[in-house]
Design a protein around this motif. Structure first.
Motif, mmCIF file in Angstrom:
data_model
loop_
_atom_site.group_PDB
_atom_site.id
_atom_site.type_symbol
_atom_site.label_atom_id
_atom_site.label_comp_id
_atom_site.label_asym_id
_atom_site.label_seq_id
_atom_site.Cartn_x
_atom_site.Cartn_y
_atom_site.Cartn_z
ATOM 1 N N GLU A 15 30.556 -18.958 -27.853
ATOM 2 C CA GLU A 15 31.939 -19.142 -28.269
ATOM 3 C C GLU A 15 32.052 -19.233 -29.796
ATOM 4 O O GLU A 15 32.970 -18.682 -30.396
ATOM 5 N N GLN A 16 31.114 -19.929 -30.427
ATOM 6 C CA GLN A 16 31.124 -20.040 -31.885
ATOM 7 C C GLN A 16 30.862 -18.690 -32.543
ATOM 8 O O GLN A 16 31.472 -18.356 -33.564
ATOM 9 N N VAL A 17 29.959 -17.898 -31.965
ATOM 10 C CA VAL A 17 29.684 -16.553 -32.506
ATOM 11 C C VAL A 17 30.941 -15.698 -32.406
ATOM 12 O O VAL A 17 31.291 -14.972 -33.347
ATOM 13 N N HIS A 18 31.648 -15.794 -31.285
ATOM 14 C CA HIS A 18 32.913 -15.056 -31.151
ATOM 15 C C HIS A 18 33.881 -15.466 -32.261
ATOM 16 O O HIS A 18 34.514 -14.609 -32.888
ATOM 17 N N MET A 19 33.990 -16.761 -32.522
ATOM 18 C CA MET A 19 34.898 -17.240 -33.570
ATOM 19 C C MET A 19 34.482 -16.735 -34.947
ATOM 20 O O MET A 19 35.336 -16.374 -35.770
ATOM 21 N N ILE A 20 33.166 -16.702 -35.215
ATOM 22 C CA ILE A 20 32.673 -16.200 -36.504
ATOM 23 C C ILE A 20 33.123 -14.756 -36.701
ATOM 24 O O ILE A 20 33.668 -14.391 -37.754
ATOM 25 N N LEU A 21 32.898 -13.912 -35.692
ATOM 26 C CA LEU A 21 33.252 -12.496 -35.824
ATOM 27 C C LEU A 21 34.763 -12.297 -35.857
ATOM 28 O O LEU A 21 35.267 -11.452 -36.607
ATOM 29 N N GLU A 22 35.496 -13.069 -35.068
ATOM 30 C CA GLU A 22 36.958 -12.963 -35.093
ATOM 31 C C GLU A 22 37.513 -13.357 -36.463
ATOM 32 O O GLU A 22 38.492 -12.772 -36.929
ATOM 33 N N SER A 23 36.876 -14.328 -37.129
ATOM 34 C CA SER A 23 37.339 -14.746 -38.462
ATOM 35 C C SER A 23 37.158 -13.630 -39.492
ATOM 36 O O SER A 23 37.780 -13.655 -40.552
ATOM 37 N N GLU A 24 36.302 -12.649 -39.175
ATOM 38 C CA GLU A 24 36.101 -11.487 -40.044
ATOM 39 C C GLU A 24 37.035 -10.334 -39.664
ATOM 40 O O GLU A 24 36.900 -9.230 -40.185
ATOM 41 N N GLY A 25 37.940 -10.586 -38.722
ATOM 42 C CA GLY A 25 38.873 -9.551 -38.291
ATOM 43 C C GLY A 25 38.285 -8.588 -37.274
ATOM 44 O O GLY A 25 38.858 -7.526 -37.036
ATOM 45 N N GLY A 91 15.200 -11.967 -21.059
ATOM 46 C CA GLY A 91 16.261 -11.051 -21.441
ATOM 47 C C GLY A 91 16.924 -11.502 -22.725
ATOM 48 O O GLY A 91 16.418 -12.365 -23.437
ATOM 49 N N CYS A 92 18.096 -10.951 -23.006
ATOM 50 C CA CYS A 92 18.762 -11.231 -24.281
ATOM 51 C C CYS A 92 20.274 -11.130 -24.110
ATOM 52 O O CYS A 92 20.767 -10.235 -23.425
ATOM 53 N N VAL A 93 20.987 -12.059 -24.738
ATOM 54 C CA VAL A 93 22.447 -12.028 -24.779
ATOM 55 C C VAL A 93 22.864 -11.875 -26.240
ATOM 56 O O VAL A 93 22.370 -12.603 -27.105
ATOM 57 N N CYS A 94 23.751 -10.911 -26.498
ATOM 58 C CA CYS A 94 24.230 -10.630 -27.854
ATOM 59 C C CYS A 94 25.755 -10.623 -27.858
ATOM 60 O O CYS A 94 26.374 -10.312 -26.853
ATOM 61 N N VAL A 95 26.312 -10.929 -29.001
ATOM 62 C CA VAL A 95 27.724 -10.703 -29.234
ATOM 63 C C VAL A 95 27.800 -9.593 -30.272
ATOM 64 O O VAL A 95 27.153 -9.661 -31.314
ATOM 65 N N CYS A 96 28.580 -8.564 -29.961
ATOM 66 C CA CYS A 96 28.652 -7.379 -30.816
ATOM 67 C C CYS A 96 30.087 -7.130 -31.244
ATOM 68 O O CYS A 96 31.032 -7.629 -30.634
ATOM 69 N N ALA A 97 30.225 -6.332 -32.284
ATOM 70 C CA ALA A 97 31.535 -5.901 -32.745
ATOM 71 C C ALA A 97 31.356 -4.601 -33.504
ATOM 72 O O ALA A 97 30.252 -4.254 -33.928
#
Length: 101
Positions: A15-25, A91-97
């Motif tokens: 959730e924090q990673v999502h917020m970091i990327l969302e803060s970058e637009g 395995g691995c979980v990533c958040v991408c944009a």
């Protein structure tokens, strides 16, 4: 490519990673890789941003190999050949944009 190693003692949650990327637009999305799952060489017409949430991933970007661990981030320029494989038994979980060029 830009690699940013996570330096803090506590790794950010998904959730924090999502917020970091969302803060970058950016519009983040999750990707889950089974152990040893490999994505062959490919390119995108956009820049790719990826942050590891759990597990490890080995990247090969234009012949440069490196491992990303939880909290680590990579930015791959548009039209750059790259591949990756989930390392380890979990395995691995990533958040991408995607970043428009």
């Amino acid at each position: 490519m830009i690699i940013t190693r996570w330096q803090a003692p506590v790794v950010p949650s998904k959730e924090q990673v999502h917020m970091i990327l969302e803060s970058e637009g950016l519009e983040p999305y999750d990707e889950v890789y089974e152990p040893q799952m490999k994505v062959q060489d490919h390119r995108h017409p956009f820049a790719e941003v990826r942050i590891i949430v759990s597990g490890e991933m080995i990247f090969n970007i234009s012949g440069n190999q490196f491992v990303l661990r939880p909290g680590d981030r990579v930015e791959i320029p548009a039209n750059t050949k790259h591949s990756h494989v989930a390392q380890g038994a979990q395995g691995c979980v990533c958040v991408c944009a995607q970043r428009a060029i």
